[in-house]
Enzyme design. Structure first.
Site, PDB file in Angstrom:
ATOM      1  N   GLU A 130     -20.957  47.688  39.206  1.00  0.00           N
ATOM      2  CA  GLU A 130     -19.484  47.748  39.137  1.00  0.00           C
ATOM      3  C   GLU A 130     -19.058  48.693  38.002  1.00  0.00           C
ATOM      4  O   GLU A 130     -19.585  48.625  36.901  1.00  0.00           O
ATOM      5  CB  GLU A 130     -18.922  46.330  38.919  1.00  0.00           C
ATOM      6  CG  GLU A 130     -17.469  46.241  38.519  1.00  0.00           C
ATOM      7  CD  GLU A 130     -16.503  46.870  39.515  1.00  0.00           C
ATOM      8  OE1 GLU A 130     -16.577  46.577  40.719  1.00  0.00           O
ATOM      9  OE2 GLU A 130     -15.651  47.670  39.071  1.00  0.00           O
ATOM     10  N   HIS A 180      -6.859   9.891  46.444  1.00  0.00           N
ATOM     11  CA  HIS A 180      -8.149   9.804  45.756  1.00  0.00           C
ATOM     12  C   HIS A 180      -9.211   9.348  46.746  1.00  0.00           C
ATOM     13  O   HIS A 180      -8.949   8.432  47.533  1.00  0.00           O
ATOM     14  CB  HIS A 180      -8.053   8.796  44.614  1.00  0.00           C
ATOM     15  CG  HIS A 180      -9.360   8.575  43.928  1.00  0.00           C
ATOM     16  ND1 HIS A 180      -9.897   9.488  43.059  1.00  0.00           N
ATOM     17  CD2 HIS A 180     -10.254   7.548  44.031  1.00  0.00           C
ATOM     18  CE1 HIS A 180     -11.067   9.036  42.632  1.00  0.00           C
ATOM     19  NE2 HIS A 180     -11.308   7.859  43.209  1.00  0.00           N
TER      20      HIS A 180
END
Ligand SMILES: Cc1cc2nc3c(=O)[nH]c(=O)nc-3n(C[C@H](O)[C@H](O)[C@H](O)COP(=O)(O)OP(=O)(O)OC[C@H]3O[C@@H](n4cnc5c(N)ncnc54)[C@H](O)[C@@H]3O)c2cc1C
EC number: 1.8.1.4
Length: 462
Positions: free
Chosen positions: A199, A441
């Site tokens: 990169e 949850h």
């Protein structure tokens, strides 16, 4: 009398969505596509096939690394690459056929062939010229090239070649640490390929929140991807079976060479507008080859609109889709609208990375007072149960008003979790609004709520 109210050129997510919306609004609509199948880059050689390979290889990763921990013993699956590619092709076909069905259902004519615009109000496909009141250009994009690198789609490939390599390479060099490079790099790394990403910049996924970039690179490194950062590729030499990638490090100008069986050039994409005849019509283009439009997606030539990858903005399928709907609505005399401040971006690696709104760096630069609420997936029971606790949710809110400015997630299901914050941002919600909303949850979504709580009196599970 015009044959059509609107002709859309290109059937990618921008084009086919524009066509469906236009037809739904009562416009006589046609969609031109030169490819054999509908759906554009996204369905044929982009989003969909890459996600199929990411899914298949993630299953492999789970079998190899996590099954035994859960008491699922036995031999790990071996890879039948031909079958994996066939599965990917099947997923593509199902999706492209789905678009064909939708166009038919909405009575959109598919004009098969490559279209051009000989003059405003006319679209030529093959030898036939169709008259139309409006034209929407949705011709998308193609991979951009890199000087000194010749793509043959066999040894030196773009994402298109990477989606159908004849065999799994031993060594792959990925040029460019953007979304496509990292997704395809992850696919091959999971298949056992030694993947090195080169990169030019000093951080992966340019433009993302810096904290996310760092954590993401750490996680990918742990997964076996190697990174050479700050390196300018000088050239690629390829034979029929191998390639050599030479690069120069920016920090000290030292040069080195990497061997590879395959080189993936993933340095971005550029708009594709070839053969349309836009220049002769005087349609204004930007220096980067994007079609210029006004705020209603109309070009400087009345009745010619443009959307998607062919115009400015993030090259994302859902951005193209939103513009497709909005441009069709505009053509139908309604008020099409796209909120460019709330377009999510997702990387479909494992864990996923998702982001919307401003990064902390952008907020800082704007000079605005802000606060950050962060919550690690380490504190999320569900994430721990599925071995996906690496990562966090980072919520940024205005310090005074508590209004949400951005959200950056690296973790399980991030690409889905982000939409809670997209909706919140569309409604101008505060971090407290999210914090006060009951979240089921055990779900990954609880981490988003905890990050919102962390913007106020504090997260509970941290
Ligand atoms: C490997 C890869 C993975 C990707 N993954 C994602 C992802 O996960 N999520 C995401 O949001 N985005 C992803 N993208 C980007 C996404 O594919 C594009 O942003 C999106 O396809 C743009 O849509 P579009 O409608 O503007 O153009 P396109 O999808 O490029 O479609 C344009 C169509 O127009 C046709 N065309 C061009 N010129 C003519 C003409 N003259 N006449 C007739 N037809 C013409 C082309 O054949 C093409 O079918 C990915 C891209 C790649 C390459």
């Amino acid at each position: 009398m015009a044959n059509y109210d609107v002709i859309i050129i290109g059937s990618g997510p921008g084009g086919y969505v524009a066509a469906i919306r236009a037809a739904q609004l009562g416009l006589k609509t046609a969609c031109v596509e030169g490819r054999e199948t509908l759906g554009g880059t996204c369905l044929n050689i982009g989003c969909i096939p890459s996600k199929a390979l990411l899914h298949a290889t993630h299953q492999l990763h789970e079998a190899e690394h996590n099954f035994a921990k859960m008491g699922l013993k036995g031999k790990s699956p071996s890879v039948d690459w031909k079958q994996m590619l066939a599965y990917k092709d099947e997923v593509v076909t199902t999706n492209t056929k789905g678009v064909e069905f939708l166009l038919k259902k909405n009575k959109v004519d598919w004009l098969k062939g490559w279209g051009s615009i000989p003059e405003p109000g006319k679209v030529k496909v093959g030898d036939e010229v169709h008259e139309t009141k409006n034209i929407i250009v949705a011709t998308g994009s193609v991979p951009s090239s890199l000087p000194g690198v010749e793509v043959d789609e066999k040894i030196v490939v773009t994402s298109t070649g990477a989606l159908e390599l004849p065999k799994i390479p031993k060594k792959m060099v990925v040029i460019g640490a953007g979304v496509i490079g990292l997704e395809m790099g992850s696919v091959y790394a999971r298949l056992g390929t030694e993947v090195t990403v080169v990169e030019y910049l000093d951080a992966i996924t340019p433009g993302m929140d810096a904290e996310v970039q760092k954590q993401f690179q750490k996680i990918l490194t742990k997964q076996g991807l190697k990174f050479i950062m700050g390196a300018a590729v000088q050239g690629v030499e390829a034979t029929k079976t191998k390639a050599k990638v030479s690069y120069k490090l920016k920090k000290d100008n030292s040069e080195a060479v990497l061997d590879a069986d395959v080189v993936l050039v993933a340095t971005g994409r550029k708009p594709y507008t070839g053969g349309l005849g836009l220049e002769a019509l005087g349609v204004e283009m930007s220096e980067r080859g994007q079609i210029k439009t006004d705020a209603h997606w109309q070009t400087n030539v009345k009745g010619i609109y443009a959307i998607g990858d062919a115009i400015a903005g993030p090259m994302l399928a859902h951005k193209a889709e939103d513009e497709g709907m909005a441009a069709a609505e505009t053509v139908a005399g309604k008020h099409g609208h796209v909120n460019y401040g709330v377009i999510p971006g997702v990387v479909y690696t494992h864990p996923e990375v998702a982001t919307v709104g401003q990064t902390e760096e952008q907020v800082k630069e704007s000079g605005r007072a802000y606060k950050v609420g962060k919550f690690s997936f380490m504190g999320n029971g569900r994430a721990k149960a599925v071995f996906a606790a690496d990562g966090f949710v980072k919520l940024i809110a205005d310090k005074e008003t508590d209004r949400i400015l951005g959200c950056h997630i690296i973790g399980p299901g991030a690409g889905d979790l982000i939409h809670e914050i997209c909706v919140a941002m569309e409604f101008g919600a505060s971090a407290e609004d999210v914090a006060m909303t009951c979240h089921a949850h055990p779900t990954f979504s609880e981490a988003v709520r905890e990050a919102a709580l962390a913007c106020g009196d504090g997260a509970i599970h941290m």
